[in-house]
Write an enzyme that holds these catalytic residues in place. Structure first.
Site, short mmCIF file in Angstrom:
data_model
loop_
_atom_site.label_atom_id
_atom_site.label_comp_id
_atom_site.label_asym_id
_atom_site.label_seq_id
_atom_site.Cartn_x
_atom_site.Cartn_y
_atom_site.Cartn_z
N HIS A 367 0.85 -1.20 0.00
CA HIS A 367 0.00 0.00 0.00
C HIS A 367 0.89 1.25 0.00
O HIS A 367 1.80 1.39 0.82
CB HIS A 367 -0.94 0.02 1.20
CG HIS A 367 -1.96 1.11 1.11
ND1 HIS A 367 -3.18 0.95 0.50
CD2 HIS A 367 -1.89 2.41 1.49
CE1 HIS A 367 -3.83 2.09 0.53
NE2 HIS A 367 -3.08 3.00 1.12
N ALA A 368 0.60 2.18 -0.92
CA ALA A 368 1.46 3.35 -1.10
C ALA A 368 1.53 4.21 0.16
O ALA A 368 0.53 4.43 0.83
CB ALA A 368 0.93 4.20 -2.25
N HIS A 398 0.13 11.98 -5.74
CA HIS A 398 -0.40 12.13 -4.37
C HIS A 398 0.72 11.98 -3.34
O HIS A 398 0.85 12.80 -2.42
CB HIS A 398 -1.49 11.06 -4.14
CG HIS A 398 -1.95 10.94 -2.72
ND1 HIS A 398 -3.07 11.58 -2.24
CD2 HIS A 398 -1.44 10.25 -1.66
CE1 HIS A 398 -3.22 11.30 -0.95
NE2 HIS A 398 -2.24 10.48 -0.57
N GLU A 399 1.50 10.93 -3.49
CA GLU A 399 2.55 10.67 -2.50
C GLU A 399 3.57 11.81 -2.46
O GLU A 399 4.07 12.18 -1.39
CB GLU A 399 3.26 9.33 -2.77
CG GLU A 399 2.37 8.10 -2.61
CD GLU A 399 1.65 8.02 -1.28
OE1 GLU A 399 2.17 8.54 -0.28
OE2 GLU A 399 0.54 7.44 -1.24
N HIS A 402 2.78 14.54 -0.04
CA HIS A 402 3.25 14.33 1.33
C HIS A 402 4.73 14.68 1.45
O HIS A 402 5.16 15.34 2.39
CB HIS A 402 3.08 12.86 1.74
CG HIS A 402 1.66 12.40 1.86
ND1 HIS A 402 0.74 13.04 2.65
CD2 HIS A 402 1.00 11.34 1.32
CE1 HIS A 402 -0.43 12.39 2.59
NE2 HIS A 402 -0.29 11.36 1.78
N GLU A 426 -3.29 14.93 3.33
CA GLU A 426 -3.79 14.10 2.23
C GLU A 426 -4.18 14.92 1.01
O GLU A 426 -4.24 14.40 -0.11
CB GLU A 426 -4.99 13.28 2.71
CG GLU A 426 -4.66 12.25 3.77
CD GLU A 426 -3.56 11.28 3.36
OE1 GLU A 426 -3.36 11.06 2.15
OE2 GLU A 426 -2.86 10.77 4.26
N HIS A 527 -6.11 0.33 5.89
CA HIS A 527 -6.07 1.27 7.01
C HIS A 527 -6.62 0.69 8.32
O HIS A 527 -6.42 1.27 9.37
CB HIS A 527 -6.81 2.56 6.63
CG HIS A 527 -6.24 3.21 5.40
ND1 HIS A 527 -6.42 2.68 4.13
CD2 HIS A 527 -5.47 4.31 5.23
CE1 HIS A 527 -5.80 3.44 3.25
NE2 HIS A 527 -5.22 4.44 3.88
N TYR A 537 -9.18 11.36 4.72
CA TYR A 537 -9.38 11.32 3.26
C TYR A 537 -10.71 11.96 2.88
O TYR A 537 -10.82 12.62 1.85
CB TYR A 537 -9.33 9.88 2.74
CG TYR A 537 -8.01 9.20 3.03
CD1 TYR A 537 -6.85 9.56 2.36
CD2 TYR A 537 -7.91 8.21 4.00
CE1 TYR A 537 -5.64 8.95 2.63
CE2 TYR A 537 -6.71 7.58 4.28
CZ TYR A 537 -5.57 7.96 3.59
OH TYR A 537 -4.38 7.36 3.87
#
Ligand code: X8Z
Ligand code: ZN
Length: 629
Positions: A367-368, A398-399, A402, A426, A527, A537
């Site tokens: 999971h990323a 997306h990553e 962060h 997020e 999660h 999210y």
């Protein structure tokens, strides 16, 4: 541990310490029996001095946690990227030390209750008390048991496989393979098999999860909270009741959009699979939506839901494969978007130390996630198992959101190195993704040049809605389940039934095969075993449209919101940077106001964005029986 975005509970935001009566009450009952703690943990400086001022205390905590983070992050990184009994043990031990330190520090911080403190010090102390998603009970044996369960659950998810009965181990399939089937197959029974195969992985997590939840709840109670769900919600700079009202208001604002999308999607699926399989007025079978959890539906856009098949806008899937995009190219592409708005290049160590693809020789948690390993060295990483798909392309953008947040706040004191709240964290990469428009994708050669037309607009809006609108009820319901588990309202005998009741109520989906309490379907969603709060999210999916609108304004953009891209715009980038650099140093409302001019999270930007599609969907749904029983 503390610095991986997917597991951290981001810290409480508030003005002055104990300004909120509800929190003061909770903290007044702090009663952690810490006498069992022996000496400072490894990496910590010498223990508390009774003459220590609050400022000195906070400085010491910032120093100690910075040191402890290094060990914790390293242990968790290695356990996630090389699952063995040894790395599992090392992660549990590191987490144990970290949690022991946190409990002790929270207890010590009580010395300053009722004192006049600078707002900064007061805030740091508040954050210290709520910054952990699984607080440990003070009993060392229970703490050890809890940290072992956490490492075990993480490994179970990472190693999960479906092995078709009667075939050898080489026929076993991991989550990437099963997800590919969910995305690509259109055969009803093949989809059922892959869906059930993965969901059955959850069953073995039922008992460890039950015990984990019990222990973490005990930890939260020792800290003075009613239960862990209340503690999670204490992170949002308002009372848990106020927060519930905010989240519910946002959900009510966007629910009409979801209802229209659900109605149309169900009608299209009925055409494909038959009215008997997908009846009107009933929840949609959860395995037909292109995603293992039915949380985003964009994988069925191209062939089942593209409104005007002959007009522009396809997904980038085909081109990514045809042009042989690999993980590095996908990541470089994301980086180049961020540098186009004035952000720095990623550090060299990012490329050397990240995990971008599934290794062939070991088990990993795929999971990323994005990791803030060592801020002093700008050691930031991502961990993904990338394949050349549009979904993974969006995920790497997306990553990096962060990662750029980490880089922006790396010079702040430890307690402020965090998102304004977890929904902000997020939303950064996803805000950027809203500027990854068809025009941009065409520019980088991934889809055909767009011929502007009304039809192309609707196609594009549909493609995006299948991600952004479809997700909303899923983002809302996961913690509805968990908060009720933590409060005791949902008991272990009803774990699965309550899960499916919420999935039906919010998403209008149903399991394709009967499920019982021998199953534990929440465990099949990352999660839950990872214990990452999920409301972040839901908030992000609303906030990212607010951020996008603000950045478009900063860029001087005047047209309709859905056509704006800030690609290459340094003014927008500067405004974004200013927000990121604030980290968690002030209440999120102040940070939101600085960027958007408003202090509330609000769904009007996402509603404005999808106006064209909503009008179109209402037209399509005329005469249809929408909703579900
Ligand atoms: O977990 C994630 C990210 C890592 S923070 C890949 N997301 C949620 C999910 O996959 O369930 C992003 C969208 C929602
Ligand atoms: Zn994320």
């Amino acid at each position: 541990m503390t610095s991986k975005v997917s597991t951290v509970i981001r810290r409480l935001c508030a003005g002055v310490a104990l300004e909120h009566a509800w929190l003061a009450g909770a903290l007044a009952t702090l009663s952690v029996g810490l006498s069992a703690c022996s000496g400072p943990p490894a990496g910590a400086s010498s223990g508390p001095q009774s003459t220590e001022t609050a400022d000195e205390f906070v400085a010491r905590i910032n120093r100690d946690l910075t040191a402890l983070d290094l060990e914790g992050n390293a242990a968790e990184w290695v356990q996630n990227t090389y699952i063995t009994p040894d790395t599992e043990m090392l992660r549990a031990k590191a987490n144990d030390r970290y949690l022991a330190y946190l409990s002790r520090a929270a207890e010590e911080s009580k010395r300053y209750d009722g004192q006049q403190l600078s707002p900064e010090t007061a805030r740091a102390i508040q954050l210290l008390r709520v910054n952990v998603s699984a607080p440990a009970p003070s009993d060392p044996a229970k703490r050890a048991e809890m940290t072992q369960l956490m490492a075990r659950l993480s490994a179970m998810y990472g190693e999960g496989k479906y092995c078709p009965p009667g075939k050898g181990p080489e026929a076993c399939q991991n989550l990437d393979q099963l997800s590919k089937t969910l995305a690509e197959s259109r055969d009803y029974d093949t989809l059922v098999e892959a869906w059930k195969g993965w969901h059955d992985v959850g069953a073995q997590m039922r008992e460890p999860y039950r015990r984990f939840a019990e222990l973490a709840n005990e930890g939260a109670r020792e800290l003075g909270f009613k239960d862990l769900g209340v503690m999670w919600r204490a992170r949002y700079d308002m009372s848990p009741e106020e927060f519930d009202a905010v989240a519910e208001k946002l959900w009510q604002q966007v629910k009409p959009l979801y209802d229209e999308l659900h109605c149309h999607t169900r009608a299209q699926l009925a055409k494909k699979y038959g009215e008997d399989k997908v009846p009107a007025g009933k929840p949609i079978p959860a395995h037909l939506l292109g995603n293992m959890w039915a949380q985003q539906w964009n994988n069925i856009y191209d062939d089942l839901l593209k409104p005007y098949p002959n007009a522009s806008i396809e997904s980038a899937n085909r081109a990514l494969k045809a042009q042989k995009w690999d993980a590095v190219r996908m990541t470089r592409s994301a980086e180049s978007f961020y540098t186009s708005i004035g952000f720095p290049q990623l550090p060299e160590s990012f490329w050397r130390l990240s995990m971008l693809v599934r290794p062939r020789d070991r088990e990993v948690v795929c999971h990323a996630s994005a990791w803030d390993m060592d801020p002093s060295r700008h050691d930031v990483r991502i961990k993904m198992c990338m394949n050349p798909t549009e979904e993974d392309l969006f995920t790497v953008y997306h990553e990096l959101g962060h990662v750029y947040y980490y880089l922006h706040y790396s010079d702040l004191p430890r307690m402020f190195r965090d998102g304004a709240h977890d929904g902000f964290h997020e939303a950064i990469g996803d805000t950027v993704n809203l500027s990854v428009t068809p025009g941009y994708l065409a520019q980088i050669g991934l889809i055909s040049p767009v011929k502007p037309s009304k039809e192309a607009v609707i196609n594009q809006q549909m493609k995006l809605a299948l991600d952004k609108i479809a997700f909303l009820p899923f983002g809302r319901l996961i913690d509805q389940w968990r908060w009720r588990v933590f409060s005791g309202e949902i008991t272990p005998e009803h774990y699965n039934a309550a899960w499916w009741e919420l999935r039906k109520r919010y998403q209008g989906v149903a399991p394709p095969v009967p499920r019982t309490e021998a199953d534990f379907d929440p465990g099949a969603k990352y999660h839950i075993p990872d214990n990452t709060p999920y409301t972040r999210y839901f908030l992000s999916y609303i906030l990212q449209f607010q951020f996008h609108k603000a950045l478009c304004d900063a860029a001087g953009y005047k047209g309709p919101l859905h056509e704006c891209s800030v690609f290459g715009n340094k003014d927008a980038g500067r405004r974004f940077s200013e927000m990121l650099a604030l980290g968690a140093s002030q209440p999120w409302q102040d940070t939101l106001e600085k960027l958007t001019g408003r202090r509330e999270m609000d769904a009007s930007a996402i509603i404005e964005y999808f106006q064209p599609l909503m009008a179109w969907l209402k037209e399509q749904n005329k005469g249809r029986q929408c909703g579900w029983e």
